[in-house]
Design an enzyme around this catalytic site. Structure first.
Site, PDB file in Angstrom:
ATOM      1  N   LYS A 282       0.841  -1.200   0.000  1.00  0.00           N
ATOM      2  CA  LYS A 282       0.000   0.000   0.000  1.00  0.00           C
ATOM      3  C   LYS A 282       0.874   1.247   0.000  1.00  0.00           C
ATOM      4  O   LYS A 282       0.692   2.169  -0.796  1.00  0.00           O
ATOM      5  CB  LYS A 282      -0.881  -0.012   1.238  1.00  0.00           C
ATOM      6  CG  LYS A 282      -1.726   1.240   1.411  1.00  0.00           C
ATOM      7  CD  LYS A 282      -2.391   1.232   2.788  1.00  0.00           C
ATOM      8  CE  LYS A 282      -3.267   2.434   2.997  1.00  0.00           C
ATOM      9  NZ  LYS A 282      -4.523   2.361   2.226  1.00  0.00           N
TER      10      LYS A 282
ATOM     11  N   HIS B 201     -13.873   5.753  -6.512  1.00  0.00           N
ATOM     12  CA  HIS B 201     -12.561   5.093  -6.406  1.00  0.00           C
ATOM     13  C   HIS B 201     -11.517   5.816  -7.230  1.00  0.00           C
ATOM     14  O   HIS B 201     -10.351   5.477  -7.188  1.00  0.00           O
ATOM     15  CB  HIS B 201     -12.646   3.652  -6.903  1.00  0.00           C
ATOM     16  CG  HIS B 201     -13.489   2.820  -6.025  1.00  0.00           C
ATOM     17  ND1 HIS B 201     -14.686   2.306  -6.426  1.00  0.00           N
ATOM     18  CD2 HIS B 201     -13.334   2.455  -4.738  1.00  0.00           C
ATOM     19  CE1 HIS B 201     -15.212   1.638  -5.420  1.00  0.00           C
ATOM     20  NE2 HIS B 201     -14.430   1.721  -4.395  1.00  0.00           N
TER      21      HIS B 201
ATOM     22  N   TYR C 211      -7.070  -1.462   2.180  1.00  0.00           N
ATOM     23  CA  TYR C 211      -7.097  -2.647   3.035  1.00  0.00           C
ATOM     24  C   TYR C 211      -8.031  -2.377   4.209  1.00  0.00           C
ATOM     25  O   TYR C 211      -8.216  -1.250   4.615  1.00  0.00           O
ATOM     26  CB  TYR C 211      -5.696  -2.971   3.597  1.00  0.00           C
ATOM     27  CG  TYR C 211      -4.579  -3.026   2.587  1.00  0.00           C
ATOM     28  CD1 TYR C 211      -4.830  -3.195   1.220  1.00  0.00           C
ATOM     29  CD2 TYR C 211      -3.250  -2.909   2.997  1.00  0.00           C
ATOM     30  CE1 TYR C 211      -3.796  -3.247   0.302  1.00  0.00           C
ATOM     31  CE2 TYR C 211      -2.204  -2.963   2.079  1.00  0.00           C
ATOM     32  CZ  TYR C 211      -2.483  -3.118   0.735  1.00  0.00           C
ATOM     33  OH  TYR C 211      -1.461  -3.163  -0.175  1.00  0.00           O
TER      34      TYR C 211
ATOM     35  N   GLY D 252     -21.861   9.549   3.087  1.00  0.00           N
ATOM     36  CA  GLY D 252     -21.508   9.641   4.498  1.00  0.00           C
ATOM     37  C   GLY D 252     -20.115  10.159   4.791  1.00  0.00           C
ATOM     38  O   GLY D 252     -19.953  11.174   5.445  1.00  0.00           O
TER      39      GLY D 252
ATOM     40  N   CYS E 194     -23.334  -1.174  -2.435  1.00  0.00           N
ATOM     41  CA  CYS E 194     -22.397  -0.873  -3.522  1.00  0.00           C
ATOM     42  C   CYS E 194     -21.547  -2.064  -3.945  1.00  0.00           C
ATOM     43  O   CYS E 194     -21.431  -3.044  -3.236  1.00  0.00           O
ATOM     44  CB  CYS E 194     -21.487   0.286  -3.130  1.00  0.00           C
ATOM     45  SG  CYS E 194     -20.670   0.077  -1.549  1.00  0.00           S
TER      46      CYS E 194
HETATM   47  N1  GLN Z   1     -21.212   5.538   5.038  1.00  0.00           N
HETATM   48  C1  GLN Z   1     -20.055   4.877   4.522  1.00  0.00           C
HETATM   49  C2  GLN Z   1     -19.126   5.901   3.902  1.00  0.00           C
HETATM   50  O1  GLN Z   1     -19.606   6.860   3.382  1.00  0.00           O
HETATM   51  C3  GLN Z   1     -20.430   3.859   3.479  1.00  0.00           C
HETATM   52  C4  GLN Z   1     -19.230   3.176   2.895  1.00  0.00           C
HETATM   53  C5  GLN Z   1     -19.513   1.953   2.047  1.00  0.00           C
HETATM   54  O2  GLN Z   1     -20.559   1.751   1.527  1.00  0.00           O
HETATM   55  N2  GLN Z   1     -18.546   1.122   1.868  1.00  0.00           N
HETATM   56  O3  GLN Z   1     -17.929   5.744   3.882  1.00  0.00           O
HETATM   57 ZN    ZN Z   2     -20.664   2.143  -0.582  1.00  0.00          ZN
END
Ligand code: GLN
Ligand code: ZN
Length: 758
Positions: A19, A698, A522, A438, A650
């Site tokens: 990483k 991402h 990770y 979030g 997701c």
């Molecule tokens: N609430 C989380 C964030 O915003 C959701 C993350 C996720 O779905 N992996 O990071």
């Molecule tokens: Zn997500």
């Protein structure tokens, strides 16, 4: 002599070396040479570790700078044209496909702007692979460097003979998809084109000296359509007889016909997951690699139980034909238990990480061969017994509360239409309401302060002040750009599961137990060791503070029961259902506390719900969907109609039918890479409101306002405006502030353009 075999070792390094070096390379702070050097050192270290542990069959080509499936796409030239036109070096093409690339023009370079390929969960794990993406113009060929050959030679030069591992052609194609310009293309139809390339690659591996190749066909544990099943015979007749056809994570029996006459050297099966398949697979009449050491969890292998399975395999196919192996690659387990100094020694004795699993495989193989293993079997039996009898694992109060769960506890007061009316009256949101998922950027500053606090260098008060300041920054920014439903940004959370695990009873934690989730991301899954309960409120303080700063609605933010379960290492002595329901009850208390404190929009994230879906259709799957939904509803049904429950999903092929029973008022899903109009249509039939994710979080790439407008327009062709929320694909924590500011501003402005038009 029964041999031992490890299907793959974690590549991230004991101290997350991979990483650190890749991120530094992306940031322009490290040269390519340095990056390649660290990769080489990691491989060398891992091979030697396995050699020293006495593992007989050691894998090569299990290393990757980003993802092993993406490596194959690069190698086979399955590179969409948009990545090839900039003359990037191979490794930069790899990263561009994995995470997108946006670079301003300089004197020596033209501007670059490409999005990443789609990323999806690897079977039922939390590892994500980059989906192979094919079009009519894909021309397979073998690109250089030929990584599998290079890495085989590299090990050989160290005096270590390895068995290269490759994802097989059927799985590689079947796990892929058609690119947006070629939606009518069925990836599996490309088999005749890709087989010659596999042949060429295998020939090169043989030439280098490899006597066997581990060829993974994990899709054999899925429900395969007839036209895919029928391809195995054809493919493997062409590929040669020195292959070990490898499957993991499930049951191959329903697809046994597809492989019963394959001219391969042997098979590997996952007998941790499905020990019952041994009888059937032994009838294949080939050498068997039996996976009896779990590649997916951290519990010590029960030696006596594992040895019994191996002995039964020996009885069926003969000692010379059995290999003792890990069930899958160890990629999904943390590297080394020895580095966990803070774990309670009583609990630590129950665990085994990747390095310890090497010894387990070797010990079992030796024992069944009649070799001396000292007192290892006795010591193992003692640990297993100690855990079984430990009082740490049981909490009578939790077990009693579980019996109070019934339908009414898990059902909202009214059905969605009535709730919606009350929520509309209360919040009066515009059409195309905007929100985020979030988290906001987890800056260096946040990490530094969290560390300082953990080390006692700053006081709890100072830390709280720091967090409050972060929350304020996030709130002010959201107000400034005009987002409708705000979040507090999650600066106090290291990780969405770990943060809750740390505050719940029944969990244990590692300090260094990292596991790759995707690319350089990770996670450090907590370990559920006993019955779970919530001693006190976990998130109320931060949410209330955030709400005090603004008149806009503030979303409370929780991680759902299934996701906490899936992204932890779960218990193996109690069912997933019971663990999820215990978590559901703990979260119910939190949801109710938030509501009481005036936080009446509450998001309960369940991104892991799809990955937990049993790999095959049938009763097991419907049972799972039932208890998954029930545990979510246990958590969320204690609130008033006017309280708006959100959920988020997701990075998986979510089917709207899987989430209907959760009965959330609003769901947000990752969607920016979904191009198939039929898929959008499926969601338009979903009864409640949905935010279809509009940009890929991402990638550091910034979508323009026009891009958002175009995308919304496109979705509106099939998706109704009155249910349409506007949000990114997922949380923004891995991004930097500059790109987040610009992307979100563009997103909000695009949404505003549509208001009044509908
Ligand atoms: N609430 C989380 C964030 O915003 C959701 C993350 C996720 O779905 N992996 O990071
Ligand atoms: Zn997500």
């Amino acid at each position: 002599m029964v041999k031992s075999s490890v299907l793959g070792f974690p590549r991230i390094g004991g101290q997350r070396e991979l990483k650190k070096i890749t991120e530094s390379y992306w940031g322009g702070k490290t040269s390519k040479e340095e990056l390649l050097k660290v990769g080489k050192e990691l491989r060398e270290h891992n091979w030697k570790l396995q050699k020293e542990a006495g593992v007989d069959i050691i894998a090569s080509n299990d290393f990757s700078y980003y993802d092993q499936v993406l490596d194959l796409s690069l190698l086979f030239n399955a590179i969409p044209e948009r990545y090839t036109k900039y003359n990037l070096e191979p490794i930069d093409v790899l990263f561009a496909m994995g995470r997108g690339l946006q670079r301003k023009a300089t004197d020596s370079h033209p501007a670059i702007d490409v999005t990443a390929l789609e990323m999806v969960k690897w079977f039922d794990s939390n590892y994500h692979y980059v989906r192979p993406t094919f079009s009519h113009s894909t021309e397979f060929k073998l690109n250089t460097p030929i990584k599998p050959v290079d890495e085989y030679n590299e090990a050989k030069a160290l005096g270590i003979e390895t068995r290269p591992v490759l994802l097989g052609p059927i799985s590689y194609l079947y796990l892929g998809k058609a690119d947006k310009d070629s939606l009518d293309l069925e990836p599996i139809s490309l088999l005749p084109k890709i087989l010659p390339i596999y042949k060429e690659l295998l020939a090169k591996l043989r030439e280098a000296g490899a006597t066997q190749v581990q060829i993974d066909e994990p899709v054999l544990v899925l429900d395969l359509p007839e036209n895919v099943q029928s391809k195995f015979q054809q493919a493997y007749e062409e590929l040669g007889e020195d292959l070990i056809l490898t499957t993991y994570f499930g049951d191959v029996r329903p697809n046994l016909k597809a492989i019963e006459n394959l001219p391969v050297a042997g098979f590997h099966f996952d007998l941790v997951r499905v020990p019952e398949q041994l009888d059937a697979v032994a009838k294949l009449g080939k050498p068997l690699s039996v996976g009896v050491v779990d590649g997916r969890n951290i519990w010590k292998t029960d030696f006596a139980k594992a040895a019994k399975i191996v002995e039964s395999a020996i009885e069926k196919v003969g000692e010379g034909n059995v290999v003792v192996a890990t069930s899958s690659s160890l990629l999904h387990t943390p590297v080394d238990l020895d580095s966990e100094e803070k774990l309670d020694p009583v609990i630590k004795d129950w665990f085994s990480f990747a390095k310890q699993k090497l010894d387990e495989v070797v010990t079992i193989a030796k024992r069944v061969s009649g070799e001396d293993v000292g007192d290892k079997f006795e010591a193992n039996a003692k640990s297993i017994k100690a855990r079984n009898e430990s009082s740490i694992t049981t909490n009578p109060k939790v077990q009693e509360r579980l019996t109070t769960i019934n339908e009414s506890l898990a059902t909202r007061k009214s059905a969605f239409p009535e709730r919606l009316a009350e929520q509309k009256a209360k919040y009066n949101l515009p059409l195309f309401p905007t929100t985020t998922i979030g988290s906001f950027p987890q800056t260096k500053d946040i990490r530094i302060n969290r560390n300082k606090f953990a080390k006692g260098q700053i006081s709890a008060e100072e830390y709280e002040q720091f967090i409050n300041k972060e929350i304020e920054t996030v709130v002010r920014f959201q107000e400034e750009i005009g987002l409708d439903v705000l979040v507090h940004g999650e600066p106090e959370r290291n990780d969405m599961v770990q943060y809750f695990g740390e505050q719940l009873d029944g969990f244990a934690f590692t300090t260094n137990g990292w596991v790759q989730s995707y690319g350089s991301r990770y996670v450090r899954p907590p370990i559920i060791v006993g019955d779970v309960s919530r001693p006190k409120a976990m998130t109320v303080k931060e949410s209330v503070y955030a709400q005090s700063l603004t008149k806009s609605p503030m979303k409370g933010m929780l991680t759902g029961p299934v996701t906490i379960l899936r992204w932890s290492f779960p218990r193996d002595d109690v069912s997933g259902k019971i663990q999820a329901l215990q978590l559901g009850l703990a979260l119910r208390d939190e949801v109710n506390d938030l509501e009481k404190a005036g936080i009446t929009v509450i998001q309960v994230d369940e991104p892991a719900i799809r990955e937990g879906l049993p790999l095959r259709a049938g009763k097991e799957r419907s049972d799972y969907l039932n208890w998954a939904a029930q545990s979510f509803r246990v958590a969320t049904s204690g609130v008033e109609n006017s309280t708006q429950i959100h959920s988020h999903f997701c990075y998986s092929d979510l089917d709207p039918n899987h989430i209907k029973a959760l009965d959330a008022d609003v769901v947000s899903i990752e969607f920016s890479k979904k191009d198939d109009p039929n898929y959008i249509r499926e969601f338009s039939e979903y009864p409640n409101h949905i935010g279809l994710g509009l940009f890929d979080i991402h990638s550091p790439r910034i979508p323009s306002k026009q891009e958002f407008v175009d995308r919304i327009q496109e979705i509106l062709k099939v998706y109704p405006a009155d249910k349409f929320w506007v949000n990114p694909d997922c949380g923004l924590k891995t991004r930097g502030w500059p790109e987040v500011k610009e992307s979100l501003t563009n997103m909000v402005n695009a949404a505003k353009d549509f208001r009044g038009k509908y």
